[in-house]
Design a protein around this motif. Sequence first.
Motif, PDB file in Angstrom:
ATOM      1  N   PHE A   7       0.829  -1.199   0.000  1.00  0.00           N
ATOM      2  CA  PHE A   7       0.000   0.000   0.000  1.00  0.00           C
ATOM      3  C   PHE A   7       0.872   1.261   0.000  1.00  0.00           C
ATOM      4  CE2 PHE A   7      -3.238  -2.986   1.494  1.00  0.00           C
ATOM      5  CZ  PHE A   7      -4.339  -2.570   0.771  1.00  0.00           C
ATOM      6  N   ILE A   8       1.981   1.218   0.757  1.00  0.00           N
ATOM      7  CA  ILE A   8       2.885   2.367   0.779  1.00  0.00           C
ATOM      8  C   ILE A   8       3.485   2.587  -0.603  1.00  0.00           C
ATOM      9  CG2 ILE A   8       5.056   3.255   1.702  1.00  0.00           C
ATOM     10  CD1 ILE A   8       4.380   1.920   4.342  1.00  0.00           C
ATOM     11  N   ALA A  11       0.832   4.186  -2.757  1.00  0.00           N
ATOM     12  CA  ALA A  11       0.528   5.579  -2.440  1.00  0.00           C
ATOM     13  C   ALA A  11       1.640   6.510  -2.899  1.00  0.00           C
ATOM     14  CB  ALA A  11       0.295   5.736  -0.940  1.00  0.00           C
ATOM     15  N   LEU A  65      -8.754   4.349  -4.024  1.00  0.00           N
ATOM     16  CA  LEU A  65      -7.868   3.750  -3.034  1.00  0.00           C
ATOM     17  C   LEU A  65      -6.829   4.751  -2.554  1.00  0.00           C
ATOM     18  CD1 LEU A  65      -6.985   1.235  -1.461  1.00  0.00           C
ATOM     19  CD2 LEU A  65      -5.514   0.642  -3.411  1.00  0.00           C
ATOM     20  N   TYR A  66      -6.324   5.571  -3.469  1.00  0.00           N
ATOM     21  CA  TYR A  66      -5.300   6.553  -3.097  1.00  0.00           C
ATOM     22  C   TYR A  66      -5.828   7.547  -2.072  1.00  0.00           C
ATOM     23  CZ  TYR A  66      -1.852  10.284  -3.581  1.00  0.00           C
ATOM     24  OH  TYR A  66      -0.905  11.252  -3.334  1.00  0.00           O
ATOM     25  N   ARG A  68      -8.008   7.045   0.199  1.00  0.00           N
ATOM     26  CA  ARG A  68      -8.041   6.376   1.508  1.00  0.00           C
ATOM     27  C   ARG A  68      -6.632   6.166   2.050  1.00  0.00           C
ATOM     28  NH1 ARG A  68     -12.867   3.844   2.713  1.00  0.00           N
ATOM     29  NH2 ARG A  68     -11.913   3.652   4.769  1.00  0.00           N
ATOM     30  N   CYS A  69      -5.697   5.767   1.186  1.00  0.00           N
ATOM     31  CA  CYS A  69      -4.329   5.519   1.632  1.00  0.00           C
ATOM     32  C   CYS A  69      -3.683   6.786   2.183  1.00  0.00           C
ATOM     33  CB  CYS A  69      -3.488   4.974   0.482  1.00  0.00           C
ATOM     34  SG  CYS A  69      -3.771   3.244   0.084  1.00  0.00           S
ATOM     35  N   GLU A  70      -3.864   7.907   1.505  1.00  0.00           N
ATOM     36  CA  GLU A  70      -3.255   9.147   1.961  1.00  0.00           C
ATOM     37  C   GLU A  70      -3.768   9.542   3.336  1.00  0.00           C
ATOM     38  OE1 GLU A  70      -0.850  11.769   0.185  1.00  0.00           O
ATOM     39  OE2 GLU A  70      -0.384   9.653   0.348  1.00  0.00           O
ATOM     40  N   LEU A  73      -2.108   7.091   5.909  1.00  0.00           N
ATOM     41  CA  LEU A  73      -0.689   7.366   6.111  1.00  0.00           C
ATOM     42  C   LEU A  73      -0.470   8.665   6.882  1.00  0.00           C
ATOM     43  CD1 LEU A  73       0.720   6.306   2.629  1.00  0.00           C
ATOM     44  CD2 LEU A  73       0.897   5.062   4.785  1.00  0.00           C
TER      45      LEU A  73
END
Length: 294
Positions: A7-8, A11, A65-66, A68-70, A73
């Motif tokens: 995921f990292i 992102a 998805l990005y 949510r990932c940001e 993080l």
Amino acid sequence: MSGFSEFIAFAVTARHASFARAGRELGITASTVAKRILRLEERLGIKLFHRTTRQVTLTSDGEALYARCEKVLADIDEIESLASGTSGEPRGQLRINMPITYGKRIVIPRLARLLSQHPGLELDMRLSDSFCDLIKDGVDAAIRVGKLDDSRLAAKRIDWQHLVLCGSPAYLRLHRKPTRIDQLDQHHFVVFRNPTSGRERPVQLHVSGRLREFHPPTRVVINDGEGMVEAARNDAGLTQVPRYMAEDAIADGSLVEVLAANAPPPQPVSLIWPGNRLLPARMRLLIDILSSPE
């Protein structure tokens, strides 16, 4: 937490639109980044990027998805700060989008002071007059002029933007300085083309207690405010720009303000950021320094 490194990798690649740049940030090779993202796509059963030989761009699933990932993080980064007891000292990177000339003249001098005062702080300053989607573009904060209507965002007014209508002394001698609004049709104009919409910005004036928009004869169209000022200084016509862009030229006499009594009401300048995240120390510092008077 299985696959967290994937995921990292996703992102960071989405943020830079590049496997190579993501690899440099993460300290791994571009091929390792690509393999981690491929494993993530296989595990999720969706395609995250459109890949060509020249660039990678997010798919619609990747964009969702990005976002949510940001958020995740950013929250993890703040939790680490709280756990280590360093939440009071700003550290890490701030990604800030701002209008080009306002950023150069107003924002960058203030942010430069932060770098000398806080050695753990890093800045990624993106100057653009195009519209920026904070969630999609992975930006921590942005500066916007005018009305705000995105409910996902938190905001704080940091300034007011005053517009000024002006022309060069030589142009005004040749075409006569307008003293009434109905005389504007006799003049040439240098106008701004919005790089996002492609539309020309109308001239705004305050008339009989109301804000009115005019579309006068256009001679020059420019997508940069400083370019508009230079065109007007060189006798291309009247132009309407934020006062901070024209104040030096007005002070040295190379531009003259006209119809000052009809200047439109000032517009708010706001700092905006995603409203559903924890607020790291670096963001609190950014809000404070941009909203405090000089």
